[in-house]
Scaffold this motif. Structure first.
Motif, mmCIF file in Angstrom:
data_model
loop_
_atom_site.group_PDB
_atom_site.id
_atom_site.type_symbol
_atom_site.label_atom_id
_atom_site.label_comp_id
_atom_site.label_asym_id
_atom_site.label_seq_id
_atom_site.Cartn_x
_atom_site.Cartn_y
_atom_site.Cartn_z
ATOM 1 N N ALA A 66 -1.204 -17.061 13.454
ATOM 2 C CA ALA A 66 -0.147 -16.156 12.955
ATOM 3 C C ALA A 66 -0.750 -15.037 12.108
ATOM 4 O O ALA A 66 -0.205 -13.936 12.042
ATOM 5 C CB ALA A 66 0.861 -16.950 12.135
ATOM 6 N N LEU A 67 -1.893 -15.323 11.482
ATOM 7 C CA LEU A 67 -2.543 -14.301 10.654
ATOM 8 C C LEU A 67 -3.380 -13.338 11.490
ATOM 9 O O LEU A 67 -4.017 -12.445 10.961
ATOM 10 C CB LEU A 67 -3.434 -14.971 9.596
ATOM 11 C CG LEU A 67 -2.708 -15.794 8.530
ATOM 12 C CD1 LEU A 67 -3.706 -16.465 7.600
ATOM 13 C CD2 LEU A 67 -1.747 -14.922 7.715
ATOM 14 N N GLY A 68 -3.411 -13.582 12.795
ATOM 15 C CA GLY A 68 -4.078 -12.622 13.674
ATOM 16 C C GLY A 68 -5.366 -13.112 14.308
ATOM 17 O O GLY A 68 -6.024 -12.364 15.021
ATOM 18 N N THR A 95 0.334 -23.519 19.435
ATOM 19 C CA THR A 95 1.098 -22.274 19.417
ATOM 20 C C THR A 95 1.237 -21.760 17.979
ATOM 21 O O THR A 95 1.447 -22.550 17.052
ATOM 22 C CB THR A 95 2.491 -22.469 20.054
ATOM 23 O OG1 THR A 95 3.361 -21.458 19.583
ATOM 24 C CG2 THR A 95 3.096 -23.809 19.675
ATOM 25 N N PRO A 96 1.162 -20.443 17.788
ATOM 26 C CA PRO A 96 1.285 -19.905 16.428
ATOM 27 C C PRO A 96 2.684 -20.119 15.837
ATOM 28 O O PRO A 96 2.855 -20.062 14.626
ATOM 29 C CB PRO A 96 0.980 -18.416 16.602
ATOM 30 C CG PRO A 96 1.204 -18.125 18.039
ATOM 31 C CD PRO A 96 0.891 -19.387 18.775
ATOM 32 N N TYR A 134 -1.839 -7.377 17.555
ATOM 33 C CA TYR A 134 -0.615 -6.932 16.859
ATOM 34 C C TYR A 134 -0.445 -7.702 15.548
ATOM 35 O O TYR A 134 -0.182 -7.116 14.496
ATOM 36 C CB TYR A 134 0.587 -7.151 17.794
ATOM 37 C CG TYR A 134 1.923 -7.220 17.107
ATOM 38 C CD1 TYR A 134 2.554 -6.072 16.616
ATOM 39 C CD2 TYR A 134 2.588 -8.442 16.946
ATOM 40 C CE1 TYR A 134 3.786 -6.145 15.982
ATOM 41 C CE2 TYR A 134 3.812 -8.527 16.332
ATOM 42 C CZ TYR A 134 4.412 -7.379 15.840
ATOM 43 O OH TYR A 134 5.635 -7.449 15.208
ATOM 44 N N ARG A 135 -0.640 -9.023 15.624
ATOM 45 C CA ARG A 135 -0.453 -9.843 14.423
ATOM 46 C C ARG A 135 -1.506 -9.514 13.353
ATOM 47 O O ARG A 135 -1.218 -9.535 12.166
ATOM 48 C CB ARG A 135 -0.530 -11.335 14.777
ATOM 49 C CG ARG A 135 0.648 -11.814 15.616
ATOM 50 C CD ARG A 135 0.743 -13.323 15.627
ATOM 51 N NE ARG A 135 -0.334 -13.960 16.364
ATOM 52 C CZ ARG A 135 -0.236 -14.379 17.628
ATOM 53 N NH1 ARG A 135 0.895 -14.208 18.291
ATOM 54 N NH2 ARG A 135 -1.249 -14.952 18.225
ATOM 55 N N ALA A 136 -2.706 -9.218 13.801
ATOM 56 C CA ALA A 136 -3.785 -8.947 12.843
ATOM 57 C C ALA A 136 -3.636 -7.574 12.189
ATOM 58 O O ALA A 136 -3.911 -7.421 11.004
ATOM 59 C CB ALA A 136 -5.139 -9.042 13.541
ATOM 60 N N GLU A 183 -0.822 -5.090 12.633
ATOM 61 C CA GLU A 183 0.465 -4.429 12.375
ATOM 62 C C GLU A 183 1.339 -5.153 11.361
ATOM 63 O O GLU A 183 2.148 -4.525 10.696
ATOM 64 C CB GLU A 183 1.243 -4.273 13.692
ATOM 65 C CG GLU A 183 0.486 -3.529 14.788
ATOM 66 C CD GLU A 183 0.276 -2.058 14.459
ATOM 67 O OE1 GLU A 183 1.140 -1.474 13.792
ATOM 68 O OE2 GLU A 183 -0.774 -1.515 14.853
ATOM 69 N N ILE A 184 1.220 -6.482 11.325
ATOM 70 C CA ILE A 184 2.134 -7.241 10.458
ATOM 71 C C ILE A 184 1.384 -8.140 9.476
ATOM 72 O O ILE A 184 0.223 -8.463 9.683
ATOM 73 C CB ILE A 184 3.104 -8.122 11.295
ATOM 74 C CG1 ILE A 184 2.313 -9.148 12.130
ATOM 75 C CG2 ILE A 184 4.008 -7.295 12.166
ATOM 76 C CD1 ILE A 184 3.172 -10.231 12.734
ATOM 77 N N GLY A 185 2.105 -8.508 8.426
ATOM 78 C CA GLY A 185 1.592 -9.510 7.495
ATOM 79 C C GLY A 185 2.629 -10.606 7.384
ATOM 80 O O GLY A 185 3.830 -10.325 7.308
ATOM 81 N N PHE A 186 2.194 -11.853 7.410
ATOM 82 C CA PHE A 186 3.124 -12.982 7.373
ATOM 83 C C PHE A 186 3.098 -13.656 6.010
ATOM 84 O O PHE A 186 2.023 -13.897 5.443
ATOM 85 C CB PHE A 186 2.724 -14.028 8.425
ATOM 86 C CG PHE A 186 3.678 -14.104 9.576
ATOM 87 C CD1 PHE A 186 4.979 -14.549 9.376
ATOM 88 C CD2 PHE A 186 3.279 -13.739 10.854
ATOM 89 C CE1 PHE A 186 5.859 -14.614 10.441
ATOM 90 C CE2 PHE A 186 4.151 -13.797 11.918
ATOM 91 C CZ PHE A 186 5.452 -14.236 11.716
ATOM 92 N N ILE A 187 4.282 -13.966 5.500
ATOM 93 C CA ILE A 187 4.381 -14.755 4.263
ATOM 94 C C ILE A 187 5.243 -15.976 4.587
ATOM 95 O O ILE A 187 6.339 -15.846 5.149
ATOM 96 C CB ILE A 187 5.029 -13.928 3.131
ATOM 97 C CG1 ILE A 187 4.192 -12.664 2.876
ATOM 98 C CG2 ILE A 187 5.142 -14.756 1.856
ATOM 99 C CD1 ILE A 187 4.939 -11.596 2.111
#
Lengths: 371, 235
Positions: free
Chosen positions: A281-283, A364-365, B83-85, B87-91
């Motif tokens: 999820a962090l890329g 899966t993320p 895209y996840r790395a 464009e976005i940041g997850f909390i």
């Protein structure tokens, strides 16, 4: 912080489990080092012994036991007449329990044979003739038997006197008790029988001529085999069996290590399912996760390999100094074997990590948002 | 990513089914989220808000319908990890810091997908840690941090690669009220100062009222889309 520090931390997270896995794989690698080292060492020291005696061809009748089978000493008379034969030395060799030693090489040598010539006296003297009830001991054999010049030595029913201590230039020679052939034939009740003929060829004999001579020896005495000194042991059925067994046992031990690493890595992947999903999820790319798992298992293999090599070498040194087999072992712990063992461990690590890595790639993320 | 003016996300008839259609988590959702908006997705448990966040984060693919990010179809991205790395940041609600890494190291983890050299990664992580007021906790492991501090580290981590969108899943759900206020203030500050698009899932109405816009969900559908307080959402 680098990708490699993530790999290392993955292993240090559960130190006990990682430690136990390392023990598992290192025992497998230690078995490879010890067993293969011993069998290769035996082969090498046998060859060194033949070289020290200046033997070019070995004539024997190898069966399934470690010592060759006896045959008539008349064969020697046939061989000595063949072209390119410079000298022969008939022998009767046997592995016997002698006094405090559970297993010692006993070598009865043709009195006028050249095999006596390479023995260098360290103390005492050589037997006066082939009738004297005398024996010379290789220096290791003397140490193992705790004998000095003048001491009696009981071999089967006969009591001989130690008249000399010699340096034979090879571990096999130094670990042997050497006496005149007729004396040993009498002790073993094998009069007129020998089981090895060392053949020295005339200088300038080519390799092809040497091979041809082997063929002619077998033609003259179909009961025996004749082989160039370097090939003799590796073609021995019993030695090949010992070699195969040492590899087989080692690989079995390595297989246990494989299962250990695979189990650890699978547990790691299952335990870190959510962590892996968070990394995704962090890329992080799935390929990086796969690489992380494979690097962890390869590192486990590498560390297990290093530990295994150390355990194997230490174990062999310990074994070498054990009274029961002291003087019989000269393990070949060359850098090649040690590096091969470590490479095997790394390959084992990577192979063991393939399935867990594949499982990690299936995570899966979306799991990151669950809980 | 293709640029489509100021529209960051556009969803049309977005559906997500599980178990061969037996569970319908999203039942046809339409919305647009513009650049720099602060949107709170609200609703009771099981209404589909987390599923929607998964779609926005390209953590999962919709069953039908379309979802675009700056004009590019998210389900059709060749490599969603890029895209996840970038464009976005997850909390996350549970912070999800890696326990064997210090606060400073945790922030650097997403940066491993970038080309930054190690020294720059470290420097940037330290700056981010300062921005959340935790530079004195750089060498501390998550187990030594309070819940509020862990979430602040997680926020710093979400900013590691300089995203333009922050996706937050119940970011104050595991915190006491004081720490919840600190985290919310921090998110609002980030949104205002850095003009970031902030999409936040919550069932806390106090937090939802801080957003400029609420998307209220019920049974996989958006039942309210507007300014907080203009209707009376009851999640």
């Amino acid at each position: 912080m680098t990708f490699f520090s993530i790999v290392v931390r993955g292993l240090t997270r559960r130190p006990v489990r990682t430690g136990l896995t390392l023990v598992g794989i290192s025992i497998g690698i230690a078995a490879v080092v010890a067993l293969v080292g011993i069998s290769r060492g035996f082969e090498k020291s046998w060859e060194t012994g033949l070289k020290a005696r200046g033997t070019d061809i070995v004539v024997s009748k190898m069966g399934s036991s470690l010592a060759p089978k006896p045959f008539s000493d008349a064969v020697a008379e046939l061989i000595v007449k063949l072209p390119h034969v410079a000298a022969i030395s008939s022998q009767f060799v046997e592995l016997l329990s002698i006094e405090s030693s559970q297993m010692m090489m006993l070598s009865g040598r043709q009195w006028d044979g050249y095999a006596w010539k390479n023995l260098k006296l360290i103390s005492g003297r050589m037997p006066l003739d082939d009738k004297e009830q005398a024996v010379v001991l290789g220096q290791t054999a003397a140490e193992v038997l705790k004998k000095k010049i003048g001491d009696p030595l009981q071999i089967e029913a006969a009591e001989l006197t130690v008249v000399g201590i010699v340096d034979g230039g090879a571990v096999v020679e130094n670990g042997s008790a050497i006496l005149a052939l007729p004396l040993l034939q009498e002790i073993m009740s094998e009069q007129g029988r020998i089981n090895v003929i060392d053949v020295r060829v005339t200088p300038g004999t080519s390799e092809d001529e040497l091979k041809q001579l082997c063929v002619e020896i077998v033609r003259a005495a179909p009961d025996v085999t004749a082989m160039a000194a370097g090939e003799h042991l590796s073609n021995s059925q019993s030695f090949r069996m010992v070699k195969a067994m040492s590899w087989g046992t080692s690989l079995l031990a390595v297989l246990v290590g494989v299962l250990g690493v695979m189990n650890t890595m699978l547990m790691t992947v299952f335990e870190r399912k959510q962590e892996i999903s968070v990394l995704l999820a962090l890329g992080w790319k799935p390929s990086r996760i796969v690489r992380m798992v494979l690097w962890e298992s390869a590192l486990l293999g590498f560390l297990g390999g290093i530990a295994g090599v150390l355990i194997g070498v230490a174990g062999i040194k310990l074994l070498q100094n054990t009274e029961a087999i002291r003087g019989l072992l000269e393990p070949d712990l060359g850098i090649g074997l040690l590096l091969t063992s470590i490479v095997i461990a790394v390959v084992v690590g990577v192979m063991s990590g393939l399935y867990p890595a594949w499982r990690s790639s299936r995570i899966t993320p979306a799991l990151a948002l669950q809980g | 990513m293709k640029n489509s003016n100021t529209c960051v996300y556009e969803a049309v008839a977005l559906k997500k089914d599980y178990d061969d259609g037996q569970v319908q988590a999203l039942r046809g959702v339409d919305f647009r989220i513009e650049q720099g908006e602060f949107v709170a997705i609200i609703g009771s448990s099981g209404c589909g808000k987390t599923t929607l966040l998964q779609m926005l984060g390209a953590l999962d693919k919709p069953s039908t319908g379309s979802l675009h990010y700056r004009g590019s179809s998210l389900p059709d991205l060749a490599d969603p990890s890029v895209y996840r790395a970038r464009e976005i940041g997850f909390i996350f609600q549970s912070f999800h810091l890696l326990p064997t890494f210090t606060a400073l190291e945790n922030i650097q983890i997403p940066m491993l997908e970038s080309d930054l050299p190690a020294s720059e990664r470290r420097g940037r992580a330290l700056t981010l840690l300062k921005s959340v007021g935790l530079e004195h906790r750089a060498r501390h492991f998550p187990s030594k941090l309070s819940g509020g501090e862990r979430q602040r580290v997680a926020i710093a981590r979400s900013l590691a690669n300089g995203p333009s969108v922050l996706l937050a899943d119940e970011p104050t759900g595991n915190l006491d009220s004081e720490n919840a206020r600190i985290i919310l203030d921090l998110l609002v500050q980030l949104h205002e100062e850095q003009k970031m698009t902030l999409v936040l899932v919550t069932h806390d109405m106090i937090i939802a009222r801080k957003a400029a816009r609420n998307l209220q969900m019920l049974d996989g559908r958006i039942v309210f889309d507007g300014i907080p307080g203009t209707a009376a959402p009851s999640p």
